[in-house]
Design an enzyme around this catalytic site. Structure first.
Site, PDB file in Angstrom:
ATOM      1  CB  SER A 152      44.862   8.041 -15.008  1.00  0.00           C
ATOM      2  OG  SER A 152      44.887   8.020 -16.386  1.00  0.00           O
TER       3      SER A 152
ATOM      4  CB  SER B 186      44.991  10.829 -17.966  1.00  0.00           C
ATOM      5  OG  SER B 186      44.158  10.410 -16.917  1.00  0.00           O
TER       6      SER B 186
HETATM    7  N1  GLN Z   1      46.440   5.251 -20.002  1.00  0.00           N
HETATM    8  C1  GLN Z   1      45.177   4.634 -19.950  1.00  0.00           C
HETATM    9  C2  GLN Z   1      44.316   5.118 -21.090  1.00  0.00           C
HETATM   10  O1  GLN Z   1      44.781   5.871 -21.850  1.00  0.00           O
HETATM   11  C3  GLN Z   1      44.533   4.873 -18.619  1.00  0.00           C
HETATM   12  C4  GLN Z   1      43.982   6.230 -18.493  1.00  0.00           C
HETATM   13  C5  GLN Z   1      43.236   6.455 -17.208  1.00  0.00           C
HETATM   14  O2  GLN Z   1      43.377   5.701 -16.230  1.00  0.00           O
HETATM   15  N2  GLN Z   1      42.409   7.472 -17.202  1.00  0.00           N
HETATM   16  O3  GLN Z   1      43.200   4.745 -21.231  1.00  0.00           O
END
Ligand code: GLN
Length: 431
Positions: A105, A81
């Site tokens: 993320s 993200s």
């Molecule tokens: N892609 C993962 C999710 O959507 C991790 C996201 C993150 O680490 N904030 O939950």
């Protein structure tokens, strides 16, 4: 500056104080030049779920460098993200950027954009003032163009903060540092034992990724490191467990955004025609949250309901423990949190594996994909260290100017962030 979490609900929100990590950066002389895009509340892997629109990967193949029109560039995702943080670093807009990492993320966008991304051990960097997604997993991450710059920023932030109840106390940090040093002193490469988890090289792994990663492992071996195949058998269950646990925690964290306690009321109170408060909340949340956040709230609320709790939430917690046990079985350094587990003498100091299954996907990957779960599968290699709270660093493997970036990850025992950074630096120096 506003803090919006890329959500329509927080467009008007201006925080009354700096997060501890921002305060520390300022105190050490950093200039904060801006805030960046991300997936709404950190939920996503492609940075396409944002009220500000998607983040386009700034990498441009050398062969396309002469083209000036943005439209002519291949529009690929920056990853999510924290796609805005990776992009700002990759495009040379800043020395370093902060990010968050709940399940990947920081490492995923770092890998897609060709920059360094560190998810520190859970509890080392303060989360005071950082908007929560899933408290038992959330970490503040650091991104930069080199491991050295990443370490410098991490070094400033790696302090106990009494404002954050999950901040690891100084004695625990100290104990873990000593355990890490006992495992690998850092003196010579010939005493470094690197584990290569077999489960992290599934059939679906793109050859664009596996080739450079295998070459890097060979190079480490030629320089004297011992490369050992290891097994982390619970890995295939990590992704499902992660999505149950993170969504459950998210559903509770998102409850505060009702347009009254937090967030903008939609429509505004002057046009309020609602019969009761519940109806007002419902409209604010249905209009204010994007589709991905709504999906997580629904899934998470379901996982916590009386009917589903045992089958989902409890099972996922059991899987989480098994994942932790897997790591403890193969890592040589002691886990300072489990009193009765002795250090494994024949274990490894770090694990090394690809950061992502592929290079940056096209921006319309999710809409275009034949399988609607494909975007979630991108996290399969990053969630296990998150569930176990371990430090994980993604380092770019430099390739020819026309090839999209590939990241390699280094994972260590809790508190062995320094070891992970040192091994990352070694890999970086081989390029
Ligand atoms: N892609 C993962 C999710 O959507 C991790 C996201 C993150 O680490 N904030 O939950």
């Amino acid at each position: 500056m506003p803090t919006t979490s890329s959500s329509a609900l927080l467009q008007q929100f201006r925080p009354p104080f700096d997060a501890t990590v921002v305060r520390l950066l300022r105190e050490h002389g950093a200039d904060i030049i801006g805030k960046v895009n991300c997936d709404e509340f950190g939920m996503g892997s492609l940075n396409v779920h944002s009220v500000h629109g998607p983040v386009v990967n700034p990498f441009q193949a050398a062969s396309a460098a002469s083209s000036t029109a943005w439209d002519e560039r291949e529009r690929r995702s920056a990853g999510g993200s924290s796609g805005g943080s990776a992009t700002a670093v990759a495009a040379g807009m800043c020395y370093a950027a902060l990010s968050t990492d709940t399940g990947g993320s920081t490492r995923l966008p770092a890998s897609y954009c060709g920059v360094v991304g560190l998810k520190p051990s859970y509890g080392l960097l303060s989360r005071w003032g950082v908007i929560s997604f899933a408290d038992s997993l959330d970490c503040v991450g650091v991104m930069a163009n080199s491991v050295d710059a990443t370490r410098r920023v991490f070094g400033v932030l790696d302090v106990y903060d009494e404002q954050d109840p999950t901040s690891a106390p100084p004695e625990t940090r100290q104990k873990a540092k000593e355990a890490a040093r006992q495992s690998w002193s850092g003196a010579s490469l010939s005493s470094l034992r690197i584990g290569v988890p077999q489960e992290y090289f599934p059939q679906e792994l793109s050859t664009e990724v596996s080739g450079p990663v295998q070459r890097a492992l060979k190079e480490l071996q030629m320089r004297g490191a011992t490369i050992l195949p290891v097994s982390l058998p619970t890995t295939p269950y990590a992704l499902s467990a992660y999505y149950v646990l993170s969504s459950a925690e998210a559903s509770s964290n998102m409850a505060r955004y009702d347009g009254v306690r937090y967030g903008t009321q939609i429509p505004s109170s002057s046009e309020d025609r609602f019969p009761n408060t519940a109806a007002r909340y419902a409209v604010t949340r249905s209009v204010g949250f994007g589709s991905e956040v709504q999906r997580r709230i629904l899934l998470g609320t379901y996982a916590l309901s009386a009917d589903a709790f045992d089958n989902y939430f409890l099972q996922a917690q059991r899987v989480r423990q098994l994942i932790k046990d897997d790591f403890n079985r193969v890592l040589r350094a002691v886990d300072v949190f489990s009193r009765d587990v002795p250090a494994t003498t024949d274990g490894v100091d770090v694990l090394v594996h690809p950061s992502a299954m592929r290079t940056a996907p096209p921006l319309d990957f999710e809409a275009d994909s034949s399988n609607s779960l494909d975007a979630y599968v991108q996290d399969v290699l990053t969630v296990p260290p998150s569930l176990a709270g371990l430090p994980a660093l993604s380092v770019p493997l430099r390739r020819t100017a026309d090839e999209w970036p590939v990241g390699i990850s280094v994972v260590g025992q809790w508190g062995a962030d320094d070891t992970v950074l040192r091994v990352g630096e070694l890999i970086e120096s081989m390029q």
